[in-house]
Design an enzyme around this catalytic site. Sequence first.
Site, PDB file in Angstrom:
ATOM      1  N   ASP A 284      65.402  33.932  93.208  1.00  0.00           N
ATOM      2  CA  ASP A 284      66.662  33.315  92.821  1.00  0.00           C
ATOM      3  C   ASP A 284      66.499  32.314  91.682  1.00  0.00           C
ATOM      4  OD1 ASP A 284      69.507  33.424  94.235  1.00  0.00           O
ATOM      5  OD2 ASP A 284      69.229  31.394  93.513  1.00  0.00           O
TER       6      ASP A 284
ATOM      7  N   ALA B  27      72.103  33.382  93.153  1.00  0.00           N
ATOM      8  CA  ALA B  27      72.050  34.695  92.507  1.00  0.00           C
ATOM      9  C   ALA B  27      72.006  35.816  93.545  1.00  0.00           C
ATOM     10  CB  ALA B  27      70.839  34.775  91.580  1.00  0.00           C
ATOM     11  N   ASP B  28      71.152  35.663  94.558  1.00  0.00           N
ATOM     12  CA  ASP B  28      71.035  36.690  95.593  1.00  0.00           C
ATOM     13  C   ASP B  28      72.369  36.919  96.297  1.00  0.00           C
ATOM     14  OD1 ASP B  28      68.388  36.965  95.003  1.00  0.00           O
ATOM     15  OD2 ASP B  28      67.640  35.940  96.782  1.00  0.00           O
ATOM     16  N   SER B  29      73.046  35.828  96.644  1.00  0.00           N
ATOM     17  CA  SER B  29      74.311  35.950  97.367  1.00  0.00           C
ATOM     18  C   SER B  29      75.376  36.612  96.499  1.00  0.00           C
ATOM     19  CB  SER B  29      74.788  34.570  97.830  1.00  0.00           C
ATOM     20  OG  SER B  29      73.848  33.976  98.707  1.00  0.00           O
TER      21      SER B  29
ATOM     22  N   GLY C 287      74.826  40.333  96.352  1.00  0.00           N
ATOM     23  CA  GLY C 287      75.229  41.004  97.578  1.00  0.00           C
ATOM     24  C   GLY C 287      76.728  41.236  97.628  1.00  0.00           C
TER      25      GLY C 287
END
Length: 392
Positions: free
Chosen positions: A141, A169-171, A174
């Site tokens: 991230d 960023a990851d969230s 998703g």
Amino acid sequence: MLSDVRILDLTRLLPGGLCTLVLADLGADVIKVEAPGGGDYARARAPHLPGGEATTSSASFRGLNRNKRSVVIDLKAEGGPDALLALARTADVVVESFRPGVLDRLGIGYDDLRAVNPGIVVCQISGWGQTGPLSQTAGHDVNYLAAMGLLSHTGRPDDPPALPATQVADSSAGLFAATSILAALHERRRSGRGQLIDVSIAHSALMLASMTAAGVLATGEARPTAEGVWSGGAVCYQLYRCKDGWLAFGALEEKFWANWCHGVERPDLLGRRYDPPHSHTHQEVTQIMASRTREEWRRFSAAHDSCLTVVSGLDEALDSQTVRDRGMVHHLPHPGTPDGYRALGLPVSFSRTPPDPARLPAPALGGDSERLLKECGVPAETTRRPRMAGEI
């Protein structure tokens, strides 16, 4: 709502896990395809909850993987790819997060999947996207936020960039992945054809900066942190220390700034909300904010509509009235855990078909392997047979 949609989830940890959690809570049949041994890395992540299977005791794993089933397939075993393709014949969606090219080398890439199921939607989530100079580069991230310019807009002026406490960023990736999958399924109703979706985690983060990026694209220049309103360049949009903690001030509009000025009996500050940090106005506001406690400012905020909020700890937020009233925290049952556990639900409300976070507990590793593989006519032992030397 999505009870007629089957999704094969080959991902681990957050981006893919959050994507399929959203779809699972909305009713989709999500099957986690996990490697033998440890499965999803989140299964081993602390803290662990008492009771239940050891492979489902991780709070992180339960938080991301309720309403899913688990099948163990060694994709590097001799029969592994064939088992995956057999499952794919029954699926609508495959979500994967390997580095670009890995599934192609295993013989289960997009072309292989659509050969057995022309209507399949395949969503590939990767750090930098499937193409480009960084596509094979490792990252997390913080790397994506750094490369996309978001870290440069964190922290107070003259301070180092600040690490976000959550995986931004990851969230975002998703959620963009879940939205894209729903769009592709909707389009398939018209065309009857599946398609390939390429989701870049880094570029998903960049999309979160849409308004700031619009200014840079229009002018060709990025304003220094000390000048950007969102990053502390104005006294009305700042973090201020109070007697026993911190406050977030977001009085961008004149009416909110005016409400605050009149509330603290400082009409002389009217019209000064965009003064920069280290100005006389900033010094005055800093002193005023420091003169009261968090509780005093909570009462002030309730009486004066001024976009002033106490900075809460995450534990305080989870126990707050606003979170309770919106039903964000659910008490969920789990086998072997008599008292169950608490977890976040989706931040959405439907008038007729509400999401159901308690439909299925987080699955034990491979807990559904026998049933699912038997349905597809695949002997379980063929998914674990070692490949010959030299094979991928």
